[in-house]
Design a protein around this motif. Structure first.
Motif, PDB file in Angstrom:
ATOM      1  N   VAL A 221       0.866  -1.179   0.000  1.00  0.00           N
ATOM      2  CA  VAL A 221       0.000   0.000   0.000  1.00  0.00           C
ATOM      3  C   VAL A 221       0.905   1.233   0.000  1.00  0.00           C
ATOM      4  CG1 VAL A 221      -1.755   1.325   1.239  1.00  0.00           C
ATOM      5  CG2 VAL A 221      -1.868  -1.186   1.219  1.00  0.00           C
ATOM      6  N   ALA A 222       0.784   2.045  -1.037  1.00  0.00           N
ATOM      7  CA  ALA A 222       1.586   3.256  -1.174  1.00  0.00           C
ATOM      8  C   ALA A 222       0.661   4.457  -1.280  1.00  0.00           C
ATOM      9  CB  ALA A 222       2.488   3.164  -2.403  1.00  0.00           C
ATOM     10  N   VAL A 223       1.233   5.637  -1.089  1.00  0.00           N
ATOM     11  CA  VAL A 223       0.488   6.895  -1.211  1.00  0.00           C
ATOM     12  C   VAL A 223       1.295   7.844  -2.083  1.00  0.00           C
ATOM     13  CG1 VAL A 223      -0.362   8.942   0.023  1.00  0.00           C
ATOM     14  CG2 VAL A 223      -0.677   6.670   1.026  1.00  0.00           C
ATOM     15  N   LYS A 224       0.623   8.484  -3.033  1.00  0.00           N
ATOM     16  CA  LYS A 224       1.262   9.543  -3.821  1.00  0.00           C
ATOM     17  C   LYS A 224       0.840  10.878  -3.227  1.00  0.00           C
ATOM     18  CE  LYS A 224       2.344  10.983  -8.509  1.00  0.00           C
ATOM     19  NZ  LYS A 224       2.394  10.488  -9.908  1.00  0.00           N
ATOM     20  N   LEU A 225       1.815  11.697  -2.868  1.00  0.00           N
ATOM     21  CA  LEU A 225       1.570  12.920  -2.108  1.00  0.00           C
ATOM     22  C   LEU A 225       2.328  14.072  -2.753  1.00  0.00           C
ATOM     23  CD1 LEU A 225       0.252  13.818   0.684  1.00  0.00           C
ATOM     24  CD2 LEU A 225       2.542  13.527   1.652  1.00  0.00           C
ATOM     25  N   ASN A 226       1.720  15.242  -2.785  1.00  0.00           N
ATOM     26  CA  ASN A 226       2.454  16.411  -3.245  1.00  0.00           C
ATOM     27  C   ASN A 226       3.501  16.805  -2.206  1.00  0.00           C
ATOM     28  OD1 ASN A 226       1.138  16.750  -5.662  1.00  0.00           O
ATOM     29  ND2 ASN A 226       0.003  18.585  -5.070  1.00  0.00           N
ATOM     30  N   SER A 227       4.726  17.056  -2.676  1.00  0.00           N
ATOM     31  CA  SER A 227       5.717  17.664  -1.791  1.00  0.00           C
ATOM     32  C   SER A 227       5.302  19.101  -1.504  1.00  0.00           C
ATOM     33  CB  SER A 227       7.104  17.622  -2.450  1.00  0.00           C
ATOM     34  OG  SER A 227       7.059  18.201  -3.744  1.00  0.00           O
ATOM     35  N   ALA A 228       4.566  19.692  -2.449  1.00  0.00           N
ATOM     36  CA  ALA A 228       3.954  21.012  -2.281  1.00  0.00           C
ATOM     37  C   ALA A 228       2.979  21.201  -3.437  1.00  0.00           C
ATOM     38  CB  ALA A 228       5.000  22.127  -2.277  1.00  0.00           C
ATOM     39  N   ASP A 229       1.982  22.073  -3.233  1.00  0.00           N
ATOM     40  CA  ASP A 229       1.032  22.381  -4.300  1.00  0.00           C
ATOM     41  C   ASP A 229       1.542  23.482  -5.224  1.00  0.00           C
ATOM     42  OD1 ASP A 229      -0.679  20.521  -3.260  1.00  0.00           O
ATOM     43  OD2 ASP A 229      -2.102  21.953  -2.419  1.00  0.00           O
ATOM     44  N   PHE A 230       2.583  24.206  -4.765  1.00  0.00           N
ATOM     45  CA  PHE A 230       3.145  25.320  -5.534  1.00  0.00           C
ATOM     46  C   PHE A 230       2.109  26.400  -5.812  1.00  0.00           C
ATOM     47  CE2 PHE A 230       5.825  21.665  -6.263  1.00  0.00           C
ATOM     48  CZ  PHE A 230       7.084  22.188  -5.955  1.00  0.00           C
ATOM     49  N   GLN A 231       1.307  26.664  -4.782  1.00  0.00           N
ATOM     50  CA  GLN A 231       0.369  27.779  -4.809  1.00  0.00           C
ATOM     51  C   GLN A 231       0.476  28.486  -3.460  1.00  0.00           C
ATOM     52  OE1 GLN A 231      -3.093  25.146  -6.028  1.00  0.00           O
ATOM     53  NE2 GLN A 231      -3.623  27.004  -7.142  1.00  0.00           N
ATOM     54  N   ARG A 232       0.597  29.789  -3.512  1.00  0.00           N
ATOM     55  CA  ARG A 232       0.775  30.546  -2.277  1.00  0.00           C
ATOM     56  C   ARG A 232      -0.397  30.282  -1.319  1.00  0.00           C
ATOM     57  NH1 ARG A 232       4.614  33.822  -1.953  1.00  0.00           N
ATOM     58  NH2 ARG A 232       4.761  34.066  -4.222  1.00  0.00           N
ATOM     59  N   GLY A 233      -0.068  29.894  -0.100  1.00  0.00           N
ATOM     60  CA  GLY A 233      -1.094  29.597   0.892  1.00  0.00           C
ATOM     61  C   GLY A 233      -1.653  28.193   0.812  1.00  0.00           C
ATOM     62  N   GLY A 234      -1.120  27.376  -0.099  1.00  0.00           N
ATOM     63  CA  GLY A 234      -1.615  26.016  -0.273  1.00  0.00           C
ATOM     64  C   GLY A 234      -0.839  24.999   0.555  1.00  0.00           C
ATOM     65  N   LEU A 247       1.095   8.992   8.248  1.00  0.00           N
ATOM     66  CA  LEU A 247       0.958   7.751   7.486  1.00  0.00           C
ATOM     67  C   LEU A 247       1.837   6.632   8.039  1.00  0.00           C
ATOM     68  CD1 LEU A 247       1.021   9.227   3.859  1.00  0.00           C
ATOM     69  CD2 LEU A 247      -0.961   8.206   4.990  1.00  0.00           C
ATOM     70  N   GLU A 248       2.917   6.990   8.688  1.00  0.00           N
ATOM     71  CA  GLU A 248       3.919   5.990   9.096  1.00  0.00           C
ATOM     72  C   GLU A 248       3.350   4.840   9.913  1.00  0.00           C
ATOM     73  OE1 GLU A 248       8.224   5.673  11.405  1.00  0.00           O
ATOM     74  OE2 GLU A 248       7.342   7.643  11.023  1.00  0.00           O
ATOM     75  N   PRO A 249       2.504   5.095  10.914  1.00  0.00           N
ATOM     76  CA  PRO A 249       2.010   3.963  11.720  1.00  0.00           C
ATOM     77  C   PRO A 249       0.880   3.158  11.072  1.00  0.00           C
ATOM     78  CG  PRO A 249       1.188   6.031  12.632  1.00  0.00           C
ATOM     79  CD  PRO A 249       2.053   6.391  11.462  1.00  0.00           C
ATOM     80  N   LEU A 250       0.492   3.482   9.841  1.00  0.00           N
ATOM     81  CA  LEU A 250      -0.700   2.881   9.246  1.00  0.00           C
ATOM     82  C   LEU A 250      -0.397   1.750   8.270  1.00  0.00           C
ATOM     83  CD1 LEU A 250      -2.895   6.059   8.616  1.00  0.00           C
ATOM     84  CD2 LEU A 250      -2.694   4.661  10.680  1.00  0.00           C
ATOM     85  N   GLY A 251       0.857   1.293   8.228  1.00  0.00           N
ATOM     86  CA  GLY A 251       1.168   0.166   7.346  1.00  0.00           C
ATOM     87  C   GLY A 251       1.436   0.555   5.910  1.00  0.00           C
ATOM     88  N   VAL A 252       1.836   1.797   5.676  1.00  0.00           N
ATOM     89  CA  VAL A 252       2.180   2.254   4.323  1.00  0.00           C
ATOM     90  C   VAL A 252       3.588   1.795   3.981  1.00  0.00           C
ATOM     91  CG1 VAL A 252       2.625   4.317   2.917  1.00  0.00           C
ATOM     92  CG2 VAL A 252       0.605   4.217   4.394  1.00  0.00           C
ATOM     93  N   ASP A 253       3.763   1.304   2.752  1.00  0.00           N
ATOM     94  CA  ASP A 253       5.063   0.802   2.305  1.00  0.00           C
ATOM     95  C   ASP A 253       5.957   1.879   1.718  1.00  0.00           C
ATOM     96  OD1 ASP A 253       5.162  -2.385   2.250  1.00  0.00           O
ATOM     97  OD2 ASP A 253       3.115  -1.772   1.817  1.00  0.00           O
ATOM     98  N   LEU A 254       5.371   2.852   1.045  1.00  0.00           N
ATOM     99  CA  LEU A 254       6.145   3.810   0.268  1.00  0.00           C
ATOM    100  C   LEU A 254       5.309   5.065   0.065  1.00  0.00           C
ATOM    101  CD1 LEU A 254       8.833   3.908  -1.609  1.00  0.00           C
ATOM    102  CD2 LEU A 254       7.278   3.353  -3.477  1.00  0.00           C
ATOM    103  N   VAL A 255       5.950   6.222   0.085  1.00  0.00           N
ATOM    104  CA  VAL A 255       5.286   7.478  -0.265  1.00  0.00           C
ATOM    105  C   VAL A 255       5.989   8.053  -1.489  1.00  0.00           C
ATOM    106  CG1 VAL A 255       4.751   9.853   0.421  1.00  0.00           C
ATOM    107  CG2 VAL A 255       4.500   7.995   2.075  1.00  0.00           C
ATOM    108  N   GLU A 256       5.227   8.253  -2.556  1.00  0.00           N
ATOM    109  CA  GLU A 256       5.770   8.869  -3.759  1.00  0.00           C
ATOM    110  C   GLU A 256       5.535  10.367  -3.685  1.00  0.00           C
ATOM    111  OE1 GLU A 256       5.180   9.068  -8.622  1.00  0.00           O
ATOM    112  OE2 GLU A 256       3.985   7.644  -7.460  1.00  0.00           O
ATOM    113  N   LEU A 257       6.587  11.144  -3.915  1.00  0.00           N
ATOM    114  CA  LEU A 257       6.500  12.597  -3.869  1.00  0.00           C
ATOM    115  C   LEU A 257       6.426  13.167  -5.279  1.00  0.00           C
ATOM    116  CD1 LEU A 257       9.224  13.350  -1.173  1.00  0.00           C
ATOM    117  CD2 LEU A 257       6.750  13.341  -0.844  1.00  0.00           C
ATOM    118  N   SER A 258       5.448  14.030  -5.489  1.00  0.00           N
ATOM    119  CA  SER A 258       5.362  14.773  -6.739  1.00  0.00           C
ATOM    120  C   SER A 258       4.977  16.193  -6.366  1.00  0.00           C
ATOM    121  CB  SER A 258       4.344  14.109  -7.684  1.00  0.00           C
ATOM    122  OG  SER A 258       4.372  14.716  -8.958  1.00  0.00           O
ATOM    123  N   GLY A 259       4.230  16.879  -7.218  1.00  0.00           N
ATOM    124  CA  GLY A 259       3.822  18.227  -6.864  1.00  0.00           C
ATOM    125  C   GLY A 259       2.921  18.832  -7.909  1.00  0.00           C
TER     126      GLY A 259
END
Length: 416
Positions: A221-234, A247-259
């Motif tokens: 189980v992985a999660v894809k997450l924005n490292s940032a939204d690149f919008q002021r105030g976001g 996410l760490e204690p929930l059994g996640v294997d990997l977090v993919e960072l994008s934006g």
């Protein structure tokens, strides 16, 4: 050539990736009849599977039949037959690597010409200036709709495992539904899903728990997450750091960072605030900061095309290098790198000043290459972006007619 790129990675679930190179998710928009994977999609994934990556992550598969990112999106819900998905999983694993299904709900990022529902945490529409009318106006989700959506993710993950996939990646980036809940610019709720970051992350965390509970311990189980939204105030890098810790204690294997998102398409190197104008590894600086505090292995995606850049990403502490566009142009790039070779072609750059239009054209170019591979042809990276975009729009119109008929057909009641 020996390299950390070609060393295995053991994940929490016990799954072992054979190397550190992943084909990141790219939205294929290539569903066949019934919004199902067909032979062209299987051919595409066999080609990628033979190219040497340790992991293939599919383009986003929709958890809700009435909410698609595009009319040719693949849907895996309770009513979908599993056999086409079994064939897809088999194609993806045919080269010896793993295949994970990216699962997603678009929320408010749905075209205004699409049937179905346009939901969001609040009724805040997508702001693309003169292009804003391309998207539907969202309605704020009720508590019941939120809970039903959590269940949909768990159902799709469970069925993905039954079909033979090795894992799922929950898409919480790029401005889609879960990213919308995380964003203080989009999420204006005053109930338990709005306000503090803990509340804005609640839906994502509930989905992770539900998915983890619906699949076996050995299923990734992985999660894809924005490292940032690149919008002021976001949503920003400090928010990302805190969500990774949640996410760490929930059994996640990997977090993919994008934006980024459609409003600020940093994922194609064109952020609204110009912070990702680097030619490669757009989000590496942010990822290096997040690596220092993350208890989970991280994967970085965004503009990586050369082995030297991939090595720099791993040297920064990132566990997995993700590539999208590069593998749409050169599907055997991981094997090339192993043999000391680089890609001999690059996608024609889109230099249009209209960022929204340029992002759409870039995505159309990539899908043009994927369709060529799916038909057994070589990519043609010099295709003019305007040609690719016009052809894409013609295909979308045909797919939209087919999707409308499907959605209102015999299985319509099961989509609710």
């Amino acid at each position: 050539m020996s390299s950390e790129l070609y060393t295995p990675l053991l994940l929490r679930s016990g799954q072992v990736l054979r190397n550190r190179i992943a084909k990141a998710a790219m939205e294929e928009n290539m569903a066949g009849e019934g919004q199902l994977p067909d032979e062209e999609l299987l051919t595409l994934y066999r080609r990628w599977a033979a190219g040497g990556a340790g992991l293939l992550i599919t383009g986003n598969v929709m958890v809700h039949a009435e909410a698609l990112t595009g009319p040719a999106g693949v849907v895996l819900d309770t009513a979908a037959p599993l056999e086409p998905f079994r064939a897809w999983a088999e194609a993806g694993k045919s080269g010896g690597g793993a295949i994970w299904m990216q699962i997603n709900h678009p929320g408010r990022q749905i075209g205004s010409d699409m049937p179905g529902v346009v939901w969001g945490p609040s009724d805040v529409g997508v702001d693309l200036g003169k292009h804003s009318s391309r998207f539907g106006r969202p309605t704020a989700m009720t508590a019941e709709q939120i809970e039903a959506t959590v269940t949909r993710y768990a159902v799709t993950a469970h069925r993905a495992e039954k079909a033979g996939f090795d894992g799922v990646e929950i898409h919480a980036a790029h401005g889609y539904l879960l990213s919308q809940f995380l964003s203080p610019l989009v999420n204006k709720r005053t109930d338990r899903w709005g306000g503090s970051l803990e509340n804005r992350a609640r839906m994502l965390l509930d989905i992770v728990r539900a998915v983890r509970g619906a699949v076996s311990p050995s299923f990734a189980v992985a999660v894809k997450l924005n490292s940032a939204d690149f919008q002021r105030g976001g949503f920003d890098a400090d928010d990302a750091r805190q969500v990774i810790a949640m996410l760490e204690p929930l059994g996640v294997d990997l977090v993919e960072l994008s934006g980024g998102s459609y409003e600020s398409p940093a994922m194609s190197g064109r952020a609204a605030d110009s912070r990702t104008q680097a030619r490669e590894a757009y989000f590496l600086d942010l990822a290096k900061d997040l690596v220092r505090t993350s208890g989970l292995p991280l994967m970085l995606t965004g503009g990586i095309t050369r082995r030297e850049t991939a090595e720099q990403v791993l040297a920064g502490g990132v566990a997995v290098v993700g590539m999208g566009t590069a593998l749409a142009v050169t599907p055997d790039l991981p094997d090339r790198w192993r043999r000391g070779r680089e890609a001999d072609r690059q996608l024609r750059p889109v230099t249009w000043s209209d960022k929204a239009l340029a992002s759409a054209a870039s995505m159309a170019q990539v899908r043009h290459q994927m369709r060529r591979i799916a038909r057994g042809s070589r990519p043609t990276p010099n295709t003019h972006p305007a040609v690719a975009l016009l052809a894409e729009r013609r295909r979308q119109r045909r797919a939209l007619r087919r999707y409308r008929l499907w959605l209102t057909g015999p299985r319509a009641t099961s989509a609710h």
